[in-house]
Enzyme design. Structure first.
Site, mmCIF file in Angstrom:
data_model
loop_
_atom_site.group_PDB
_atom_site.id
_atom_site.type_symbol
_atom_site.label_atom_id
_atom_site.label_comp_id
_atom_site.label_asym_id
_atom_site.label_seq_id
_atom_site.Cartn_x
_atom_site.Cartn_y
_atom_site.Cartn_z
ATOM 1 N N LYS A 160 -1.456 20.536 -12.837
ATOM 2 C CA LYS A 160 0.011 20.594 -12.809
ATOM 3 C C LYS A 160 0.529 21.555 -13.884
ATOM 4 O O LYS A 160 1.376 22.402 -13.605
ATOM 5 C CB LYS A 160 0.579 19.177 -13.018
ATOM 6 C CG LYS A 160 2.084 19.085 -12.904
ATOM 7 C CD LYS A 160 2.521 17.682 -12.534
ATOM 8 C CE LYS A 160 2.483 16.722 -13.706
ATOM 9 N NZ LYS A 160 3.503 16.996 -14.735
ATOM 10 N N SER A 161 0.028 21.428 -15.104
ATOM 11 C CA SER A 161 0.501 22.294 -16.193
ATOM 12 C C SER A 161 0.262 23.770 -15.868
ATOM 13 O O SER A 161 1.126 24.615 -16.096
ATOM 14 C CB SER A 161 -0.256 21.974 -17.492
ATOM 15 O OG SER A 161 0.082 20.698 -17.957
ATOM 16 N N ARG A 186 15.337 11.732 -21.069
ATOM 17 C CA ARG A 186 14.288 12.304 -21.937
ATOM 18 C C ARG A 186 14.872 13.298 -22.938
ATOM 19 O O ARG A 186 15.738 14.091 -22.603
ATOM 20 C CB ARG A 186 13.187 12.939 -21.069
ATOM 21 C CG ARG A 186 12.511 11.886 -20.207
ATOM 22 C CD ARG A 186 11.408 12.451 -19.352
ATOM 23 N NE ARG A 186 10.288 12.929 -20.145
ATOM 24 C CZ ARG A 186 9.224 13.539 -19.619
ATOM 25 N NH1 ARG A 186 9.162 13.744 -18.313
ATOM 26 N NH2 ARG A 186 8.244 13.934 -20.389
ATOM 27 N N ARG A 188 5.916 4.641 -21.297
ATOM 28 C CA ARG A 188 4.584 4.264 -20.772
ATOM 29 C C ARG A 188 3.899 3.179 -21.593
ATOM 30 O O ARG A 188 2.912 2.620 -21.133
ATOM 31 C CB ARG A 188 3.694 5.500 -20.626
ATOM 32 C CG ARG A 188 4.083 6.341 -19.433
ATOM 33 C CD ARG A 188 3.126 7.493 -19.181
ATOM 34 N NE ARG A 188 3.518 8.206 -17.966
ATOM 35 C CZ ARG A 188 3.178 9.446 -17.686
ATOM 36 N NH1 ARG A 188 2.430 10.137 -18.544
ATOM 37 N NH2 ARG A 188 3.573 10.015 -16.562
ATOM 38 N N ASP A 221 -1.679 12.105 -21.303
ATOM 39 C CA ASP A 221 -1.298 11.698 -19.943
ATOM 40 C C ASP A 221 -2.295 10.702 -19.332
ATOM 41 O O ASP A 221 -2.016 10.090 -18.298
ATOM 42 C CB ASP A 221 -1.179 12.917 -19.029
ATOM 43 C CG ASP A 221 0.020 13.780 -19.403
ATOM 44 O OD1 ASP A 221 0.930 13.284 -20.096
ATOM 45 O OD2 ASP A 221 0.041 14.966 -19.014
HETATM 46 C C1 S3P Z 1 2.623 19.210 -20.591
HETATM 47 C C2 S3P Z 1 2.578 18.734 -21.873
HETATM 48 C C3 S3P Z 1 2.577 17.312 -22.206
HETATM 49 C C4 S3P Z 1 2.207 16.444 -21.002
HETATM 50 C C5 S3P Z 1 2.939 16.864 -19.769
HETATM 51 C C6 S3P Z 1 2.623 18.302 -19.429
HETATM 52 C C7 S3P Z 1 2.643 20.667 -20.371
HETATM 53 O O1 S3P Z 1 3.869 16.950 -22.655
HETATM 54 O O2 S3P Z 1 2.480 15.092 -21.301
HETATM 55 O O3 S3P Z 1 2.552 16.039 -18.676
HETATM 56 O O4 S3P Z 1 2.432 21.109 -19.231
HETATM 57 O O5 S3P Z 1 2.871 21.396 -21.338
HETATM 58 P P1 S3P Z 1 4.281 17.154 -24.202
HETATM 59 O O6 S3P Z 1 3.864 18.492 -24.558
HETATM 60 O O7 S3P Z 1 5.763 17.011 -24.299
HETATM 61 O O8 S3P Z 1 3.549 16.065 -24.923
#
Ligand code: S3P
Length: 432
Positions: free
Chosen positions: A23-24, A123, A348, A317
């Protein structure tokens, strides 16, 4: 609201599976493809709701993006190719979209209005808007710019040095995306090491960024060049099967082509420490911009552990499903330093503790994590809810596999945020 009856008391799991794209990395492939000059082709893109939100937003910003036989083709025209959107940009449920988008729009000389769903509306955004305002962007929103709806007018940005108050790849990435457009150099100092997909992708698109331990430096006014991206499988999606493989009897599963970036592999380390029977083999060429490999897991005898400190951002996550794993480990598992869990898609700490308790787990919430006493036999025989949080929904579906009685899961729609084929894949792995 849809309710699904989950498979329970499962006696064996087996098979090989390619989990969906990360996803990222999928979000970032759209963003960098849009910001680069020339054509970018993305394969193994995650067609989940969050990444589709990112794709639609960049189309609204005037970028030509097409879906060609399961791949995404982006025709980027550089940073100046982005145009003032005529309508509101809706990020849906996606924290990564809104925070990285703010970093990009901070440097664009036009106005945009951004909204999201009920979860996004709760958020915190000042973690991103404060540094971006300091660099020169005009941002306002509900509660002093902390909550959506937000409006942003990008400015002439100046590079700066910024110490991150939270360990967050989203905040780091937003500042780097502003910094790459700014005058002068921008330096970000991390609190703890977080996922470095943005830094890797900048280099993959021909840009410059230097990382030295917790310090990241990026020169401003750069030009990026379109390229091809193969998105590795998402280790955060693989995590559900890794835990399933460890806790279901008679299980042997192989997850193929999973991203093994060391800023994401905390779950493998934690599981090994707990005694899980896991083997990993890297399959990518050494110079590909993200490491990829296969992971095999088998039914395991598990022991408790402590999960804290700098491993937390490397498995943030995966904590919901690690909490489930801990219910099947002998002894008391403590998860701490994980206050960030409170500002994810749901709180969570609360959702994990409340839902697992319904199934019979011995688990309690703390101010920055949870304490889980194992090993408990989960009874099921009740209805649980994802609370609209994809990772809570999937964790509960895995928990049901080892419950003695049936479990109903409320609100399964959210699972398509990151894993639209989750239940089909589950069916493939359950031995008939
Ligand atoms: C992500 C960073 C994380 C993660 C999120 C995806 C990203 O969040 O929890 O699901 O793609 O950079 P944070 O960087 O706010 O912890």
């Amino acid at each position: 609201m849809e309710i699904v009856e989950l498979p329970y008391n499962v006696e064996a799991l087996s098979g090989k599976l390619a989990v969906p794209g990360d996803k990222s990395i999928s979000h970032r492939s759209i963003m960098f493809g849009a910001l680069a000059k020339g054509k970018t082709t993305v394969t193994n893109f995650l067609f989940g709701d969050d990444c589709i939100s990112t794709m639609r937003i960049f189309q609204q910003l005037g970028v030509e993006i097409e879906v060609v036989e399961e791949s995404i083709v982006i025709h980027g025209n550089g940073f100046d190719g982005l145009k003032e959107p005529k309508s509101i940009l809706d990020v849906g449920n996606s924290g990564t979209t809104i925070r990285l988008l703010l970093g990009i729009l901070a440097g664009r000389p036009f106005h945009s209005c951004i909204i999201g769903d009920e979860s996004i509306a709760k958020r915190p955004m000042t973690r991103v808007t404060i540094p971006l305002q300091e660099m020169g962007a005009y941002i306002d929103g509900r509660q002093g710019g902390d909550l959506t709806p937000l409006s942003i007018r990008g400015g002439d940005l100046q590079g700066m040095t910024y110490q991150l108050p939270v360990a967050s790849a989203q905040v780091k990435s937003a500042i780097l995306l502003a910094g790459i457009q700014a005058q002068g150099e921008t330096t970000v100092i991390e609190k703890e090491r977080t996922r470095d997909h943005t830094e890797r992708m900048i280099r993959h698109f021909g840009g410059v960024v230097e990382s030295n331990d917790l310090t990241i430096r990026i020169p401003g006014e750069q030009t990026l060049v379109g390229t091809d991206v193969f998105v590795p499988g998402d280790i955060s999606s693989a995590a559900f099967w890794l835990v399933a493989g460890a806790i279901v009897p008679n299980a042997k599963l192989t997850l193929k082509n999973v991203g093994l970036n060391e800023t994401r592999t905390g779950i493998i380390e934690a599981m090994k420490k707990m005694g899980a029977n896991i083997t990993v083999s890297i399959t990518t060429e050494p110079n590909y911009f993200e490491p990829i490999g296969n992971i095999t897991v088998q039914s395991s005898t598990l022991k408790s552990t402590v999960i804290d400190g700098d491993i937390i951002p490397r498995l943030i996550d995966e904590i919901p499903v690690i909490a489930l794993l801990a219910t099947q480990a002998e002894g008391t598992t403590v998860i701490k330093d994980a206050e960030e869990l409170k500002v994810k898609e749901t709180n969570r700490i609360d959702t994990v503790v409340n839902e697992l308790k319904k199934l019979g787990a011995d688990i309690e919430a703390t101010h920055d994590g949870m304490i889980i006493r194992g090993k408990t036999r989960l009874h099921g025989g009740c209805t649980v809810s994802s609370h609209g949080d994809h990772r809570i929904g999937m964790m509960l579906a895995i928990a049901a596999l080892i419950c003695q009685e049936g479990v109903k899961l409320e609100d399964t729609k959210s699972i398509s945020i990151s894993y639209p084929e989750f239940f089909n894949d589950m069916e493939k792995l359950i031995d008939q």
